[in-house]
Design an enzyme around this catalytic site. Structure first.
Site, short mmCIF file in Angstrom:
data_model
loop_
_atom_site.label_atom_id
_atom_site.label_comp_id
_atom_site.label_asym_id
_atom_site.label_seq_id
_atom_site.Cartn_x
_atom_site.Cartn_y
_atom_site.Cartn_z
NE ARG A 90 -36.49 -45.51 -16.35
CZ ARG A 90 -36.47 -45.50 -14.97
NH1 ARG A 90 -35.81 -44.47 -14.62
NH2 ARG A 90 -37.27 -45.89 -14.12
CB THR A 91 -42.58 -44.67 -20.09
OG1 THR A 91 -41.67 -45.88 -20.09
CG2 THR A 91 -43.36 -45.03 -21.32
CE LYS A 128 -66.29 -37.49 -10.26
NZ LYS A 128 -66.61 -36.13 -11.21
NE ARG A 186 -46.03 -47.84 -18.52
CZ ARG A 186 -44.47 -47.90 -18.28
NH1 ARG A 186 -44.24 -47.63 -16.90
NH2 ARG A 186 -43.81 -48.04 -19.04
CG HIS A 208 -42.71 -50.91 -22.66
ND1 HIS A 208 -42.90 -49.66 -23.33
CD2 HIS A 208 -42.03 -50.49 -21.50
CE1 HIS A 208 -42.58 -48.45 -22.44
NE2 HIS A 208 -41.91 -49.12 -21.37
#
Length: 303
Positions: free
Chosen positions: A51-52, A80, A101, A129
């Protein structure tokens, strides 16, 4: 430079302005269809999301902008050994806005000094959030008509639930709010979150049934298996609360049931047909509030 790491990075007046802008976009989406024309947003998602990530992408595209996505870190220079600071310096050279996120609390905030463009936190571990919080506030405001003077019950995983933590902090700034925290002992709301609210404005309980008739807004969360180190502990607690039609018999007719999603089985699917269930409405509110936030951060004035 603007950034949004936790809900209180926006003042109450700024929050209300974003919510009002979101409602304006909902009413006249075509008016805002080109406010981010020529702008590029980088989605840096180091943790799974449906959703986000999609709502941010949809929001930018509906504003006329474009999106770069990092949703598989195995394809990035992170594998890396590249530092987050160098990643941010690089990506911010290409983009106008970064949405991040990350599973580690504090990573988006630590990235701010290395970025040439605004950063929006799309969730950092169990921490914050903020755009889900804006989504929740818009849901309440648009459906209930106002945010103040509500009794809000949070049910489920209140220890690890970043959506709960952020929303409690945001709601604490509104007048005449009452809170009910419903959870097993092992998943109680953290003390540092309760410090944001008056000790006389909340109660803690293990029983949903005992308080159901007092609730204006029921905010349900899943028990998050990914936050547990002990799978046996998770299995013991995951089904502590399951919202089903019989449990709602004593609920107010105008109560609303919210959930940040994804759900597992903490809300019976039969509840989806109840007019008080608004958790799928939240999904669309989330797109509009992110449109408002992006437009405010990097957009031009609508024509």
């Amino acid at each position: 430079m603007k950034y949004l790491i936790e809900p209180n990075d926006l003042s109450l007046s700024e929050t209300e302005r974003i919510l009002s802008l979101a409602q304006s976009i909902m009413k006249e989406p075509r008016k805002f269809a080109q406010v981010c024309r020529g702008k590029l947003m980088a989605n840096l998602f180091y943790e799974p999301s449906t959703r986000t990530r999609f709502s941010f992408e949809a929001a930018m595209l509906r504003l006329g902008g474009n999106v770069m996505n990092l949703s598989d870190i195995s394809t990035s220079s992170h594998t890396k050994g590249e530092s987050m600071a160098d990643t941010i310096k690089t990506i911010s050279s290409y983009s106008d806005l970064i949405v991040m996120r990350h599973p580690e609390a504090g990573t988006p905030k630590k990235s701010i000094p290395h970025s040439l463009v605004p950063i929006i936190n799309a969730g950092d571990g169990p921490n914050h959030h903020p755009t889900q919080t804006l989504t929740d506030l818009l849901t309440i405001k648009d459906i209930k008509g106002h945010i103040s003077n509500q009794t809000v019950a949070f049910c489920g995983d209140l220890l690890y639930g970043r959506t709960v933590h952020s929303l409690v902090k945001a709601l604490s700034r509104y007048d005449h709010m009452k809170f009910i925290f419903i959870s097993p002992e092992e998943l109680k709301i953290p003390h540092y979150i309760k410090e944001y609210i008056d000790e006389n404005s909340y109660v803690e309980t293990h029983s949903l049934e005992e308080v159901m008739d007092q609730i204006d807004i029921l905010y349900v969360t899943r028990v998050q298996g990914e936050r547990f180190e002990n799978i046996e502990e998770y299995n013991r607690l995951k089904d502590t609360y399951i919202i089903d039609p019989p449990k709602l018999e004593k609920a107010k007719e105008d109560m609303i049931i919210m959930h940040p999603l994804p759900r597992v089985n903490e809300i019976d699917t039969r509840v989806d047909e109840d007019k008080r269930a608004v958790y799928f409405n939240q999904v669309r509110y989330g797109m509009y509030v992110r449109m408002a936030l992006i437009a405010d951060f990097v957009g031009d004035e609508p024509c």
